[in-house]
Design an enzyme around this catalytic site. Structure first.
Site, short mmCIF file in Angstrom:
data_model
loop_
_atom_site.label_atom_id
_atom_site.label_comp_id
_atom_site.label_asym_id
_atom_site.label_seq_id
_atom_site.Cartn_x
_atom_site.Cartn_y
_atom_site.Cartn_z
N HIS A 195 0.21 -0.88 -0.69
CA HIS A 195 -0.33 -0.17 -0.19
C HIS A 195 1.22 1.47 0.11
O HIS A 195 2.11 1.33 0.75
CB HIS A 195 -1.16 -0.07 1.53
CG HIS A 195 -2.13 1.05 1.21
ND1 HIS A 195 -1.83 2.37 2.04
CD2 HIS A 195 -3.31 1.09 1.31
CE1 HIS A 195 -2.56 2.95 1.46
NE2 HIS A 195 -3.36 1.61 1.45
N ASP A 198 2.84 -4.98 7.86
CA ASP A 198 1.96 -3.62 8.27
C ASP A 198 0.63 -5.47 7.93
O ASP A 198 0.21 -5.45 7.00
CB ASP A 198 1.93 -3.49 7.01
CG ASP A 198 0.81 -2.30 6.29
OD1 ASP A 198 0.02 -2.66 6.72
OD2 ASP A 198 0.44 -1.95 4.69
N GLN A 200 -4.70 -5.45 6.61
CA GLN A 200 -5.62 -5.78 5.86
C GLN A 200 -5.97 -7.40 7.34
O GLN A 200 -7.13 -7.57 6.51
CB GLN A 200 -5.48 -6.18 4.76
CG GLN A 200 -5.70 -5.26 3.66
CD GLN A 200 -7.07 -4.88 4.37
OE1 GLN A 200 -8.30 -5.59 4.42
NE2 GLN A 200 -7.51 -3.44 3.71
N LYS A 221 -10.71 -0.79 10.19
CA LYS A 221 -10.43 -2.42 9.69
C LYS A 221 -11.39 -3.00 10.56
O LYS A 221 -11.26 -5.09 10.07
CB LYS A 221 -9.20 -2.70 8.86
CG LYS A 221 -9.53 -1.44 7.82
CD LYS A 221 -7.90 -2.07 6.63
CE LYS A 221 -7.30 -0.63 6.01
NZ LYS A 221 -8.06 0.11 5.34
N CYS A 258 -5.44 2.86 -3.27
CA CYS A 258 -3.47 3.12 -2.93
C CYS A 258 -2.29 2.51 -3.58
O CYS A 258 -1.68 2.03 -2.49
CB CYS A 258 -3.78 3.66 -1.08
SG CYS A 258 -5.19 4.68 -1.09
#
Lengths: 150, 407
Positions: free
Chosen positions: B124, B201, B204, B227, B365
């Protein structure tokens, strides 16, 4: 299905999306400007030739959604043969139409472009329709090599 | 599957009763942000109605209550990702701020000219740009491990790019544009063999996969609350205590200090050293409530249910000739990114919206991912615990209809 969308996706738009007019690279254009909408990745290159103060030829290349493709295709049809001032005036008219300033619109001048009036109900899509015109505006003003909607 | 209480879960999310025009909402933009269960909404209202004051400040009753709620949520986060201590749980705005914190604090201290930072080609923008800025500031070099046409990391190439100069590996746990779940254990093992710090990261991954930071042995793990069925504006940076102790503050101000005079300032201990200013108190409490909610359902049950949803959607999608799935990794989370022949994703997005279906259309993104697959954008349906197979049928039916309309 899609009844709500009939104002946005008119048959003329589908037609220009399937068979965009003046969709070609121009050799030796007088002006060549790239337009970019970073939100959706739409990208187009506009080519212009002038003769005797008029836009004698106009064409484009690029990829975009149906609204943006139809808009640039329709634009190339309508501005051919127009003077720079007339094309600028059309840009102002188109801008007024897509932002809902009805009192400023000359329907006769707008002509076929009226099929794009539906975008005003879809704020997320207005830029799809105006990308072509902002690119033309930049080309006429000879300001930049590349413009962005953002 | 039969045991997954989908009907009850749907009842827990008030927004799912909304109509879009005349159609029931089919919300499939969960990779962008998730809807919130009543329990999260109530936890925030309850705080503001009964227990709200600033935290870590006052001796009065409400300040003590609010502090208890706030620190209680930190404890919940610690347990949720199995950190060793609440000192390792830093509240930030979201994943983006967490990565920027690492870049500016860990990065500026540990990364120098000629050093290398290794990421992947599926990151991202928030895991690309902070490193570009750091590289510009320090003279370090950003290296990018390539992906294959299925959207999987080419692990051999990744290993090959690890060098004696590599100071940090920063990799997405699960790709937002492709759904790919990276082989993070192998990635971490390869980095650890050379004593290189690893940041994951997890924006998600966190709502879909059970995350155990000790088992992973990552040095840093970043995720966003919004999220994870929690409010927006709150996120978490997990970091190993020893690393966090050695790092300088990222922002400065109130709460992150122990003693201030005009000559010098002594910083507060962890985690407060990294939490300057009044935090997003109610959102932290909401995050705690979201974690309670998900824990009650069970992350493994969630993963199993969503895997079934993805399989169902993938099979249906493959039955549509004009549809091409972007991202077909073997190990994949509940994201279906796709393009349709001769129909731009933005038109797909508008047309599906008119049927009440919310999908994302755009570059997600992740412009370099779009470039790699040579598409300007994709449409993306991303699933959550409250989505049903019936909603996937509505989506696929909508896609077939719009293909017909476009002719």
């Amino acid at each position: 299905m899609f009844d709500d969308l009939r104002d946005l996706y008119q048959e003329v738009i589908f037609d220009h999306n399937r068979n965009p007019r003046n969709f070609r690279v121009m050799k030796n254009p007088d002006r060549e400007v790239e337009g970019f909408n970073p939100l959706c990745g739409d990208r187009l290159t506009l080519f212009l030739k002038f003769q005797g103060g008029e836009i004698s030829d106009v064409s484009f290349q690029g990829s975009g959604c149906a609204i943006s493709t139809a808009s640039v295709s329709l634009m190339t049809e309508i501005v051919k043969g127009k003077t720079e001032n007339e094309a600028e005036e059309l840009f102002q008219q188109f801008h007024a139409m897509t932002t809902g300033k009805d009192d400023q619109i000359d329907l006769e001048a707008i002509g076929k472009l009226a099929v794009l009036a539906g975008v005003r109900e879809y704020p997320a899509r207005v830029k799809c329709a105006t990308l072509a015109w902002h690119t033309l505006d930049a080309a006429l003003k000879n300001e930049e090599k590349s413009i962005s909607t953002e | 599957m039969t045991t997954f209480p989908i009907e009850k879960i749907r009842e827990d999310f008030p927004i799912l009763k909304e109509k879009i025009g005349n159609n029931p909402l089919v919300y499939l933009d969960n990779a962008a942000t998730c809807q919130k269960p009543q329990a999260v909404i109530d936890s925030i209202s309850h705080l503001y109605m009964h227990e709200y004051a600033n935290v870590h400040r006052g001796v009065h009753t409400l300040s003590v209550k609010a502090t208890d709620r706030y620190e209680g949520a930190r404890e919940k986060v610690k347990n949720f990702i199995n950190a060793t201590s609440t000192k390792e749980i830093i509240f930030v705005k979201g994943t983006t701020e967490a990565i920027n914190l690492i870049a500016q604090s860990f990065g500026k201290t540990n990364i120098k000219a000629g050093d290398e930072i290794l990421i992947t080609a599926m990151e991202h923008h928030s895991n690309i740009v902070p490193w570009q800025i750091l590289c510009k500031e320090t003279g370090a070099v950003l290296k990018v491990a390539p992906i294959n046409l299925q959207g999987e990391l080419i692990f051999a190439e990744f290993e090959h790019l690890i060098s004696d100069k590599t100071k940090l590996v920063s990799v997405v746990h699960m790709s937002n544009a492709l759904g790919t779940i990276n082989p993070v254990k192998a990635i971490i093992a390869a980095a650890k063999a050379k004593n290189i710090a690893v940041l994951l990261d997890g924006a998600q991954a966190i709502p879909h996969i059970s995350v155990d930071v000790q088992a992973l042995d990552c040095d840093f793990y970043a995720f966003s609350g919004h999220k994870l069925y929690a409010p927006s504006g709150i996120g978490v940076l997990y970091g190993k205590q020893a690393l966090l102790e050695a790092m300088p503050p990222y922002q400065s101000g109130g709460d992150m200090i122990r003693k201030v005079t005009f000559e010098a300032t002594e910083y507060n201990g962890l985690p407060y050293k990294f939490e300057a200013g009044t935090p997003s108190i109610a959102d932290v409490v909401g995050l705690g409530a979201a974690i309670d909610y998900l824990t009650a359902i069970g992350m493994d049950n969630i993963a199993a249910y969503e895997a079934e949803l993805l399989d169902y959607a993938t099979e249906k999608a493959k039955g549509i000739a004009a549809l091409k799935i972007i991202g077909e990794a073997k190990d994949k989370g509940a994201i279906l990114s796709f393009v349709l022949d001769k129909i731009h994703p933005h038109d797909i997005g508008t047309m599906l919206d008119s049927l009440g279906i919310a999908v994302r259309a755009g570059h997600h993104c992740a412009m370099p991912v779009m470039d790699f697959f040579e598409v300007p954008a994709t449409a993306r349906a991303s699933f959550a615990i409250y989505n049903s197979k019936q909603e996937i049928d509505v989506l696929m039916n909508g896609i077939e209809q719009l293909i017909e309309v476009f002719g």
